[in-house]
Motif scaffolding. Structure first.
Motif, PDB file in Angstrom:
ATOM      1  N   GLU A 186      -4.853   4.737   6.990  1.00  0.00           N
ATOM      2  CA  GLU A 186      -4.936   4.321   6.526  1.00  0.00           C
ATOM      3  C   GLU A 186      -3.749   2.853   6.657  1.00  0.00           C
ATOM      4  N   LYS A 187      -2.490   3.349   7.041  1.00  0.00           N
ATOM      5  CA  LYS A 187      -1.921   2.583   7.825  1.00  0.00           C
ATOM      6  C   LYS A 187      -0.648   2.064   6.222  1.00  0.00           C
ATOM      7  N   PRO A 188      -0.689   3.269   5.320  1.00  0.00           N
ATOM      8  CA  PRO A 188       0.904   2.115   3.949  1.00  0.00           C
ATOM      9  C   PRO A 188       1.769   1.998   4.558  1.00  0.00           C
ATOM     10  N   ASN A 189       2.470   1.087   3.795  1.00  0.00           N
ATOM     11  CA  ASN A 189       3.932   0.574   4.200  1.00  0.00           C
ATOM     12  C   ASN A 189       4.593   1.195   2.966  1.00  0.00           C
ATOM     13  N   TYR A 234       0.262  -2.157  -7.406  1.00  0.00           N
ATOM     14  CA  TYR A 234       0.286  -1.685  -6.387  1.00  0.00           C
ATOM     15  C   TYR A 234      -0.856  -1.291  -6.050  1.00  0.00           C
ATOM     16  N   VAL A 235      -1.281  -0.828  -4.869  1.00  0.00           N
ATOM     17  CA  VAL A 235      -2.417  -0.240  -4.168  1.00  0.00           C
ATOM     18  C   VAL A 235      -2.219   0.933  -3.371  1.00  0.00           C
ATOM     19  N   TRP A 236      -2.788   1.516  -4.407  1.00  0.00           N
ATOM     20  CA  TRP A 236      -2.353   3.280  -4.599  1.00  0.00           C
ATOM     21  C   TRP A 236      -3.216   4.000  -3.367  1.00  0.00           C
ATOM     22  N   LEU A 237      -2.620   5.383  -1.781  1.00  0.00           N
ATOM     23  CA  LEU A 237      -3.517   5.844  -1.925  1.00  0.00           C
ATOM     24  C   LEU A 237      -3.731   7.221  -2.299  1.00  0.00           C
ATOM     25  N   ARG A 288       0.512  -1.603  -0.247  1.00  0.00           N
ATOM     26  CA  ARG A 288       0.393  -0.072   0.266  1.00  0.00           C
ATOM     27  C   ARG A 288       0.931   1.054  -0.188  1.00  0.00           C
ATOM     28  N   LEU A 336       1.262   5.646   0.141  1.00  0.00           N
ATOM     29  CA  LEU A 336       0.730   6.910  -0.104  1.00  0.00           C
ATOM     30  C   LEU A 336       1.393   7.419  -0.744  1.00  0.00           C
TER      31      LEU A 336
END
Ligand SMILES: NC(=O)c1ccc[n+]([C@@H]2O[C@H](COP(=O)([O-])OP(=O)(O)OC[C@H]3O[C@@H](n4cnc5c(N)ncnc54)[C@H](OP(=O)(O)O)[C@@H]3O)[C@@H](O)[C@H]2O)c1
Length: 311
Positions: free
Chosen positions: A50-53, A25-28, A2, A4
């Motif tokens: 949202e806890k991006p890594n 990827y999952v994008w915030l 995830r 950001l």
């Protein structure tokens, strides 16, 4: 993963999101209406929820010389606040990997070309964008300090050359050199104007990289973040004189007139070229030639900018 992405609505952010590898990827991508990056509590709240890594920091208050001269406080303060909030709050939230995108304005104005990473802070900034450069340097140093204090936090910086390409601004009051020349030469061609002026002698040299190529480098960096250098320049490694940009663009646009040099106007600084040997040793080179990049940029101008205006 995830990620950001700050600045997702900007030129760099949009080129990243449309790269073919972005789908891995999952994008915030919160907009300014959701998270104003100058507001520490909003940044903190978003990271907690949202806890991006991974964080890619591509936001900033960016502008040309005139805007920097007119509003030095905003360029210094907003960029300081944005950099501090994104980087320090990511660390506070326990995000262990962050890629900070910076620009070549952080180099001293008299640093020898090609500009090597070791030249940073070896002289004074260009005075016309001192506040902006200072804020970007603070962000770079904050990344270094965080990684030094706790090596489990890998906070790294890529310093990009000037960019052009899709999602560029073609607004004549704020555009950079390449979109400004494209718009000017295109207008001359279709108004059947025989002459286009070039400020100065056109011999000053500039490095411009396609924004899509920076996106490619950033996505490679996400993939291989562990062995990415903590700090590296990213550019084409080649510069061209301004006359060459005009003649390449004229060939693409189909402008058959002549160029005249207005020697009463300034030529700008003689040269600004990044030394890209560090990123090349890591295994990345800009894939797009100048003429291919200019062709893509002109296609964007014709299809996306001019069509939008017609509607
Ligand atoms: N363009 C270049 O030639 C170039 C060259 C080298 C490095 N870079 C670096 O790349 C990064 C991005 O540049 P860019 O060309 O993409 O700039 P840009 O097109 O002007 O985009 C800037 C981005 O930052 C966002 N932003 C600014 N202030 C914000 C705030 N208070 N809260 C939330 N978002 C905010 C903007 O959001 P809004 O849409 O809401 O305004 C936009 O998404 C910058 O760090 C720049 O230094 C750019």
């Amino acid at each position: 993963m995830r990620i950001l992405l700050t600045g997702a609505t900007g030129m760099v952010g949009r080129n990243l999101l449309e790269h073919s590898d972005a789908q891995n990827y999952v994008w915030l991508t919160p907009g300014r209406d959701k998270v104003d990056l100058r507001d520490r509590d909003q940044v903190r709240g978003f990271l907690k929820a949202e806890k991006p890594n991974f964080v890619i920091h591509a936001a900033g208050v960016v502008g040309g010389i005139q805007a920097n001269i007119r509003e030095p406080v905003r360029f210094l303060l907003d960029n300081l606040d944005i950099g501090r909030n994104v980087i320090a709050e990511s660390r506070r939230a326990g995000v262990t990997r962050l890629l900070n995108l910076s620009c070549s304005c952080v180099y001293p104005r008299n640093a020898p070309n090609p500009l090597q990473e070791s030249s940073l802070l070896q002289g004074e900034f260009e005075p016309t964008n001192e506040g902006y450069a200072l804020a970007r340097m603070a962000a770079l140093k904050l990344c270094e300090a965080i990684s030094k204090e706790d090596p489990s936090f890998a906070y790294k910086t890529l310093i990009a050359s000037n960019l052009y390409g899709r999602f560029d601004s073609f607004d004549p009051s704020s555009s950079h050199m390449v979109p400004a020349v494209i718009a000017k030469v295109h207008a001359a061609r279709f108004a059947h104007v025989a002459e286009v002026d070039i400020w100065g002698d056109g011999l000053a040299r500039r490095e411009f990289m396609l924004a899509g190529d920076l996106a490619d480098c950033v996505l490679r960096a996400v993939e291989r973040f562990d062995d990415l250098p903590a700090l590296a320049n990213v550019g084409t490694g080649e510069d061209h004189d301004i006359n060459t940009f005009y003649s390449e663009i004229a060939a693409i646009v189909g402008f058959k007139g002549r160029f005249v040099h207005d020697l009463t106007k300034p030529s700008g600084m003689a040269r600004k070229l990044l030394d890209v040997s560090r990123i090349a040793a890591w295994g990345w080179r800009a894939p797009t030639s100048l003429s291919d990049g200019l062709r893509k940029s002109y296609a964007f101008y014709q299809h996306d900018i001019l069509n939008e205006n017609i509607q």
